[in-house]
Design a protein around this motif. Structure first.
Motif, mmCIF file in Angstrom:
data_model
loop_
_atom_site.group_PDB
_atom_site.id
_atom_site.type_symbol
_atom_site.label_atom_id
_atom_site.label_comp_id
_atom_site.label_asym_id
_atom_site.label_seq_id
_atom_site.Cartn_x
_atom_site.Cartn_y
_atom_site.Cartn_z
ATOM 1 N N ILE A 118 0.831 -1.207 0.000
ATOM 2 C CA ILE A 118 0.000 0.000 0.000
ATOM 3 C C ILE A 118 0.867 1.260 0.000
ATOM 4 C CG2 ILE A 118 -1.596 1.357 1.417
ATOM 5 C CD1 ILE A 118 -2.781 -1.407 2.324
ATOM 6 N N ALA A 119 1.873 1.274 0.871
ATOM 7 C CA ALA A 119 2.750 2.440 0.966
ATOM 8 C C ALA A 119 3.526 2.665 -0.326
ATOM 9 C CB ALA A 119 3.723 2.271 2.140
ATOM 10 N N MET A 120 4.010 1.578 -0.926
ATOM 11 C CA MET A 120 4.794 1.710 -2.158
ATOM 12 C C MET A 120 3.920 2.089 -3.354
ATOM 13 S SD MET A 120 7.896 1.409 -1.254
ATOM 14 C CE MET A 120 7.374 2.195 0.289
ATOM 15 N N SER A 121 2.663 1.638 -3.368
ATOM 16 C CA SER A 121 1.742 2.049 -4.434
ATOM 17 C C SER A 121 1.564 3.562 -4.416
ATOM 18 C CB SER A 121 0.385 1.372 -4.263
ATOM 19 O OG SER A 121 0.478 -0.016 -4.401
ATOM 20 N N ALA A 122 1.356 4.108 -3.233
ATOM 21 C CA ALA A 122 1.211 5.555 -3.108
ATOM 22 C C ALA A 122 2.516 6.267 -3.452
ATOM 23 C CB ALA A 122 0.770 5.913 -1.693
ATOM 24 N N ALA A 123 3.645 5.645 -3.079
ATOM 25 C CA ALA A 123 4.949 6.271 -3.325
ATOM 26 C C ALA A 123 5.263 6.406 -4.810
ATOM 27 C CB ALA A 123 6.048 5.468 -2.628
ATOM 28 N N LEU A 124 4.678 5.564 -5.649
ATOM 29 C CA LEU A 124 4.904 5.667 -7.096
ATOM 30 C C LEU A 124 4.471 7.036 -7.633
ATOM 31 C CD1 LEU A 124 3.717 2.138 -8.318
ATOM 32 C CD2 LEU A 124 6.047 3.029 -8.401
ATOM 33 N N SER A 125 3.510 7.661 -6.966
ATOM 34 C CA SER A 125 3.008 8.956 -7.428
ATOM 35 C C SER A 125 3.998 10.087 -7.164
ATOM 36 C CB SER A 125 1.677 9.278 -6.739
ATOM 37 O OG SER A 125 1.868 9.487 -5.346
ATOM 38 N N LEU A 126 5.020 9.836 -6.343
ATOM 39 C CA LEU A 126 5.969 10.881 -5.972
ATOM 40 C C LEU A 126 7.224 10.880 -6.834
ATOM 41 C CD1 LEU A 126 5.770 10.418 -2.084
ATOM 42 C CD2 LEU A 126 4.455 12.000 -3.510
ATOM 43 N N ILE A 127 7.336 9.897 -7.727
ATOM 44 C CA ILE A 127 8.545 9.730 -8.539
ATOM 45 C C ILE A 127 8.440 10.581 -9.801
ATOM 46 C CG2 ILE A 127 10.031 8.074 -9.735
ATOM 47 C CD1 ILE A 127 8.874 5.923 -7.857
ATOM 48 N N GLY A 128 9.512 11.283 -10.101
ATOM 49 C CA GLY A 128 9.505 12.202 -11.231
ATOM 50 C C GLY A 128 9.892 11.557 -12.545
ATOM 51 N N ALA A 129 9.755 12.310 -13.620
ATOM 52 C CA ALA A 129 10.096 11.836 -14.962
ATOM 53 C C ALA A 129 11.592 11.526 -15.054
ATOM 54 C CB ALA A 129 9.715 12.882 -16.001
ATOM 55 N N GLY A 130 11.913 10.399 -15.686
ATOM 56 C CA GLY A 130 13.303 10.010 -15.876
ATOM 57 C C GLY A 130 13.932 9.287 -14.706
ATOM 58 N N GLU A 131 13.231 9.195 -13.574
ATOM 59 C CA GLU A 131 13.799 8.547 -12.387
ATOM 60 C C GLU A 131 13.481 7.052 -12.392
ATOM 61 O OE1 GLU A 131 12.112 10.837 -9.182
ATOM 62 O OE2 GLU A 131 13.690 12.352 -9.317
ATOM 63 N N TRP A 132 13.916 6.350 -13.438
ATOM 64 C CA TRP A 132 13.546 4.951 -13.602
ATOM 65 C C TRP A 132 14.156 4.059 -12.517
ATOM 66 C CZ3 TRP A 132 17.093 1.113 -14.140
ATOM 67 C CH2 TRP A 132 18.386 1.459 -14.575
ATOM 68 N N GLN A 133 15.346 4.417 -12.025
ATOM 69 C CA GLN A 133 15.963 3.585 -10.987
ATOM 70 C C GLN A 133 15.108 3.565 -9.717
ATOM 71 O OE1 GLN A 133 17.448 6.146 -12.564
ATOM 72 N NE2 GLN A 133 19.566 5.653 -13.161
ATOM 73 N N ALA A 155 11.919 4.287 -9.597
ATOM 74 C CA ALA A 155 10.651 3.649 -9.951
ATOM 75 C C ALA A 155 10.765 2.128 -9.860
ATOM 76 C CB ALA A 155 10.222 4.062 -11.359
ATOM 77 N N VAL A 156 11.874 1.573 -10.347
ATOM 78 C CA VAL A 156 12.099 0.132 -10.266
ATOM 79 C C VAL A 156 12.172 -0.314 -8.806
ATOM 80 C CG1 VAL A 156 13.840 -1.670 -10.605
ATOM 81 C CG2 VAL A 156 13.176 -0.209 -12.515
ATOM 82 N N PHE A 157 12.893 0.425 -7.985
ATOM 83 C CA PHE A 157 13.050 0.073 -6.570
ATOM 84 C C PHE A 157 11.698 0.042 -5.854
ATOM 85 C CE2 PHE A 157 13.727 1.497 -2.130
ATOM 86 C CZ PHE A 157 14.492 0.432 -1.678
ATOM 87 N N VAL A 158 10.904 1.093 -6.045
ATOM 88 C CA VAL A 158 9.599 1.179 -5.386
ATOM 89 C C VAL A 158 8.652 0.104 -5.918
ATOM 90 C CG1 VAL A 158 7.557 2.647 -5.053
ATOM 91 C CG2 VAL A 158 9.854 3.624 -4.862
ATOM 92 N N TYR A 159 8.686 -0.137 -7.223
ATOM 93 C CA TYR A 159 7.824 -1.148 -7.841
ATOM 94 C C TYR A 159 8.155 -2.547 -7.327
ATOM 95 C CZ TYR A 159 5.651 -3.923 -11.579
ATOM 96 O OH TYR A 159 4.910 -4.829 -12.300
ATOM 97 N N VAL A 160 9.437 -2.856 -7.177
ATOM 98 C CA VAL A 160 9.841 -4.159 -6.639
ATOM 99 C C VAL A 160 9.292 -4.333 -5.227
ATOM 100 C CG1 VAL A 160 11.817 -5.501 -5.788
ATOM 101 C CG2 VAL A 160 11.891 -4.494 -8.072
ATOM 102 N N LEU A 161 9.412 -3.314 -4.384
ATOM 103 C CA LEU A 161 8.887 -3.395 -3.019
ATOM 104 C C LEU A 161 7.368 -3.552 -3.018
ATOM 105 C CD1 LEU A 161 11.009 -0.701 -1.121
ATOM 106 C CD2 LEU A 161 11.269 -3.186 -1.074
ATOM 107 N N ALA A 162 6.694 -2.839 -3.918
ATOM 108 C CA ALA A 162 5.231 -2.958 -4.008
ATOM 109 C C ALA A 162 4.824 -4.361 -4.426
ATOM 110 C CB ALA A 162 4.683 -1.926 -5.005
#
Length: 421
Positions: free
Chosen positions: A89-104, A106-113
């Motif tokens: 739940i926390a990581m799903s919400a955290a995806l909304s805070l990641i900016g354009a081009g920050e793929w690293q 995004a991958v980290f948060v997505y893996v945790l989610a």
């Protein structure tokens, strides 16, 4: 059984399926390429996303059996479920805070989610014996999957509307709408998880913990792994399940990609995904009724037979309407075969060690996401024919069905109980 407990348990599928539909299957793969990895080569970004999915699955493969053994030893399945759920739940919400081009990031948060989503499902499955009886277990298991299809479809429909008409909802652009969708998934998941937390009582075993939970969990895991290797009937079912569910998961993951390869528009593919969600709801309950009046094993066989026809249909498909027909056929059996396999397995295992045994069950389920796509890749590489590659998936269903024929669930349940006494 207490109806409040049954529906409270099933509502967790309604809750977390929003993540599976909106994030995993829907928006994250598209958003990852177009936003998080906008300046990265398309092939490289695909590799990054594939690595993220594989890594999260691999971590759960390693953790699930041991964590299940620990949860059984301490009768703390619900605690582990919500530990992983809150992470997701926390990581799903955290995806909304990641900016354009920050793929690293995004991958980290997505893996945790993903770890949160898949980890909580292991303990959710293991609570099935606590809310059902042998008589109604097929219905209860199917109810969870059915509500999952409906809940995931309802929120995904709203999210698609938010994306297509972002100005109406007050968003500045599509990126803002998708980020808001990630937050909506977190809120949906958190809200509809509450009934399970409040109204589902876990069956607690009267065991004296003379050693630490981790040590006791490891010892129990080692013992059960040894037993499973000696229980030919249970092992045979697990291998059969691994094969045919590999076919199911491969079709889930490759259908949209296959549709894109045939030149179908992305809007048609999204509509097909919505069809699967809403047709899957009543179809899953229908399969539960069929299992009650007919037989669970025979119902699984019917689903396998339909899947073999689905593969054949896919190899002959040329028009968009045929892809919609494909979506309807998948929706008719996808939830049924998943739910009935879960309840069929639950009938054969000791309920006081359900989390541990479902750890193995999910262990195989996660491995099933590896070999099907690999087979398609190898066949496509050597044959240079995508239709032949899809046809190769039927091998998993045929061999799985043959092995399932030799499984007698009542005999297996008796052998398992005798071996663990």
């Amino acid at each position: 059984m207490n109806k409040k407990s049954i529906y409270s348990w099933a509502l967790y599928d309604w809750a977390n399926s929003a993540y599976a539909t909106t994030v995993m299957a829907g928006f994250f793969p598209l958003f990852f390429k177009a936003y998080f990895s906008a300046d990265v080569n398309v092939t490289v970004s695909t590799a990054h996303l594939g690595f993220a999915n594989s890594l999260s699955s691999f971590i759960i493969v390693l953790l699930a059996p041991l964590l299940g053994a620990i949860a059984d030893a301490g009768s703390i399945k619900k605690r582990f479920l919500f530990l992983f759920a809150y992470l997701g739940i926390a990581m799903s919400a955290a995806l909304s805070l990641i900016g354009a081009g920050e793929w690293q990031l995004a991958v980290f948060v997505y893996v945790l989610a993903n770890i949160g989503f898949m980890g909580s499902n292991t303990f959710y499955d293991s609570l099935l014996p606590s809310v059902s009886t042998e008589k109604n277990i097929d219905f209860v298991s199917s109810l969870g999957f059915a509500l999952g299809y409906l809940g995931g479809g309802v929120l995904f429909s709203v999210n698609v509307w938010m994306l297509q008409d972002f100005a109406f909802f007050g968003f500045t652009d599509e990126a803002a709408a998708i980020k808001a969708s990630f937050v909506s998934v977190a809120l949906w998941w958190a809200l509809f998880s509450l009934p399970l937390l409040l109204f589902v009582e876990e069956k607690r075993e009267k065991t004296e913990l003379k050693t630490s939970l981790i040590k006791q969990g490891y010892m129990r895991l080692k013992t059960t792994f040894s037993k499973i290797s000696q229980l030919k009937g249970l092992l045979l079912f697990l291998i059969a399940y691994w094969l045919y569910i590999d076919g199911v998961d491969t079709i889930i993951r490759m259908a949209v990609d296959y549709g894109m390869a045939l030149g179908f528009d992305s809007h048609n593919l999204i509509l097909a995904l919505l069809i699967v969600q809403f047709v899957g709801f009543p179809a899953t309950l229908l399969f539960a009724k069929l299992a009650q009046y007919w037989d669970t094993k025979k119902a699984i066989y019917l689903a396998i037979a339909i899947y073999i026809f689905i593969v054949f249909w896919a190899t002959r498909m040329n028009e968009v309407y045929e892809f919609y027909v494909l979506a309807v056929m998948i929706a008719l059996v996808q939830g049924g075969i998943q739910a009935l396999s879960r309840s069929y397995y639950s009938k054969m295992i000791p309920h006081d060690q359900a989390a541990e045994f479902f750890g193995f069950y999910n262990f195989l389920g996660k491995f099933a996401t590896i070999f099907g796509p690999l087979l398609i890749a190898v066949v496509a590489l050597f044959s240079e024919n995508s239709r032949l590659a899809i046809a190769s998936v039927s091998l998993f269903f045929v061999v799985g069905a043959i092995l399932l024929f030799f499984v007698d669930e009542k005999k297996v349940a008796h052998d398992v109980q005798s071996a663990l006494e």
